[in-house]
Enzyme design. Sequence first.
Site, PDB file in Angstrom:
ATOM      1  N   HIS A   1     -30.467  20.533  37.229  1.00  0.00           N
ATOM      2  CA  HIS A   1     -31.697  20.718  38.016  1.00  0.00           C
ATOM      3  C   HIS A   1     -32.812  21.417  37.232  1.00  0.00           C
ATOM      4  CE1 HIS A   1     -30.271  24.724  39.166  1.00  0.00           C
ATOM      5  NE2 HIS A   1     -29.432  24.292  40.085  1.00  0.00           N
TER       6      HIS A   1
ATOM      7  N   HIS B 265     -18.431  29.060  46.780  1.00  0.00           N
ATOM      8  CA  HIS B 265     -19.867  28.729  46.733  1.00  0.00           C
ATOM      9  C   HIS B 265     -20.013  27.246  47.057  1.00  0.00           C
ATOM     10  CE1 HIS B 265     -23.951  28.448  45.433  1.00  0.00           C
ATOM     11  NE2 HIS B 265     -23.746  28.199  44.164  1.00  0.00           N
TER      12      HIS B 265
ATOM     13  N   GLU C 118     -22.770  25.237  46.571  1.00  0.00           N
ATOM     14  CA  GLU C 118     -23.604  24.333  45.769  1.00  0.00           C
ATOM     15  C   GLU C 118     -22.710  23.214  45.254  1.00  0.00           C
ATOM     16  OE1 GLU C 118     -26.182  26.160  42.818  1.00  0.00           O
ATOM     17  OE2 GLU C 118     -27.348  24.307  42.658  1.00  0.00           O
TER      18      GLU C 118
ATOM     19  N   ASP D 102     -22.106  21.493  42.729  1.00  0.00           N
ATOM     20  CA  ASP D 102     -21.332  21.432  41.478  1.00  0.00           C
ATOM     21  C   ASP D 102     -19.945  22.044  41.658  1.00  0.00           C
ATOM     22  OD1 ASP D 102     -22.979  23.724  41.791  1.00  0.00           O
ATOM     23  OD2 ASP D 102     -22.731  24.293  39.693  1.00  0.00           O
TER      24      ASP D 102
ATOM     25  N   HIS E 198     -26.099  33.269  43.916  1.00  0.00           N
ATOM     26  CA  HIS E 198     -27.509  33.036  44.137  1.00  0.00           C
ATOM     27  C   HIS E 198     -27.789  32.215  45.397  1.00  0.00           C
ATOM     28  CE1 HIS E 198     -27.731  28.771  42.322  1.00  0.00           C
ATOM     29  NE2 HIS E 198     -26.461  29.077  42.423  1.00  0.00           N
TER      30      HIS E 198
ATOM     31  N   ASP F 224     -20.340  31.335  39.946  1.00  0.00           N
ATOM     32  CA  ASP F 224     -21.488  31.224  39.033  1.00  0.00           C
ATOM     33  C   ASP F 224     -21.675  32.488  38.174  1.00  0.00           C
ATOM     34  OD1 ASP F 224     -22.362  28.656  39.618  1.00  0.00           O
ATOM     35  OD2 ASP F 224     -23.750  29.300  41.181  1.00  0.00           O
TER      36      ASP F 224
ATOM     37  N   TYR G  16     -27.968  31.345  30.973  1.00  0.00           N
ATOM     38  CA  TYR G  16     -27.555  31.040  32.350  1.00  0.00           C
ATOM     39  C   TYR G  16     -28.149  32.072  33.311  1.00  0.00           C
ATOM     40  CZ  TYR G  16     -24.682  29.562  36.241  1.00  0.00           C
ATOM     41  OH  TYR G  16     -24.279  29.091  37.471  1.00  0.00           O
TER      42      TYR G  16
ATOM     43  N   HIS H 257     -18.290  28.161  35.398  1.00  0.00           N
ATOM     44  CA  HIS H 257     -18.928  27.380  34.325  1.00  0.00           C
ATOM     45  C   HIS H 257     -18.588  28.034  33.000  1.00  0.00           C
ATOM     46  CE1 HIS H 257     -21.473  25.085  37.079  1.00  0.00           C
ATOM     47  NE2 HIS H 257     -21.912  26.209  37.625  1.00  0.00           N
TER      48      HIS H 257
HETATM   49 FE1  FEO Z   1     -24.789  27.663  42.197  1.00  0.00          FE
HETATM   50 FE2  FEO Z   1     -22.719  26.447  39.744  1.00  0.00          FE
HETATM   51  O1  FEO Z   1     -23.680  26.454  41.355  1.00  0.00           O
END
Ligand code: FEO
Length: 393
Positions: free
Chosen positions: A24, A78, A80, A82, A145, A164, A192, A225
């Site tokens: 993104h 989380h 999101e 991903d 976040h 994250d 990051y 990640h």
């Molecule tokens: Fe906030 Fe890795 O997604």
Amino acid sequence: MKAIEVKKGVYWVGAKDWNLKEFHGYATPQGSTYNAYLLMDEKITLVDGVKHYMSEENLSRIKSVVDFSKISYVVVNHVEMDHSGNIPEIMKLAPQAKVVTNTAGKQALEAHFDTTGWQFELIKSGDTLSIGSRTLAFMTTPMLHWPDSMMTYVKEDKLLLSNDGFGQHYCIDALFVKDAKFDVVMEHAKSYYANILFPFGAQAEKALKTAGDLGLDIEMIAPSHGLIWSGAEEVNAIIGNYGKWASGANEGKAVIVYDTMWGATAALADVAMGVFQAAGIPVTKHCLSVKNVSDIMPDFLDAKYVLIGNPTLNNQLFPRVAGFVTYMKGLAPKNKTALAFGSYGWRPGVVNQIQQVFDDLGWQSIPPFEEKYTPKSDVLEKFKEKVEELIKL
Ligand code: FEO
């Protein structure tokens, strides 16, 4: 594909997105990973999923250890996509499993997916869940976040599954920081933080304090990640840097960001760079025609001084400058001392839009500097004095 054991009975079952080039708007030239973890215990527990198009890799790694019918809990740290993109697929394969998340997580899952038939076990910050020989402790980290963000601490393994937090968009053929170049991993972690977590320094500071208050003894941080931090030295280094980045403190450096059409704004940027160099202030200079916005933002963690230069195009901000300013404003760096500058052909004033952003961010600044067409030596001298004035603030 096979699972990889990272601690006794704890398996990495994530997916490596080697070809990811953009997340993104964040350039990811070295790809990323979506890390999920499987805890083999009396109540077998999966922590997090992966992006939808990487699902097969995730599912095959899980299947290499256990049948889906044996999974008791699916922890969603989380929502999101991903990390949750393939949760519906997992829940089809393991309908008996309870989804463990917080209230905001449940609401977000319901807003993203058809959750009909899913069983939820809702937790609050500080709650624990026994899965047999292990105890999971949950720490919600709202707005770090997303509203739903949380971390899962595995007490007996001294393992923090941080989602994250502490992550990096960095994909290599290794799982641990110790198997990579430490400084390179830390640069990815800094990038990051700057591109994802920058606006949430207060929440990051609160999360670090909560972890301290809960007395979390952490030997390993496994984010969702990138690579896993293990051992006191690595864990302390990344936690220490998060504390520094979250505090809004900087290293007194300068960063100049600009674009140029016919060299006028570039000439002003060069003058500014010379002033900082002469003053012994470390400075970086980024031309937006060759740099991605996300490559620039880590410098904002170190910078006291920010200069943004714009070549006026059709009485507007130059599109790449406008894009950068929008991106930067969203990340909301704090405590900067700033100067907008630029060039124009027949109508001045466009740099006031950049000044407005400085004002909106509450930064200290001096009035913008603009020059018509090509700056001659007297104008360059005036601009030099202007930057010198900025340094005196
Ligand atoms: Fe906030 Fe890795 O997604």
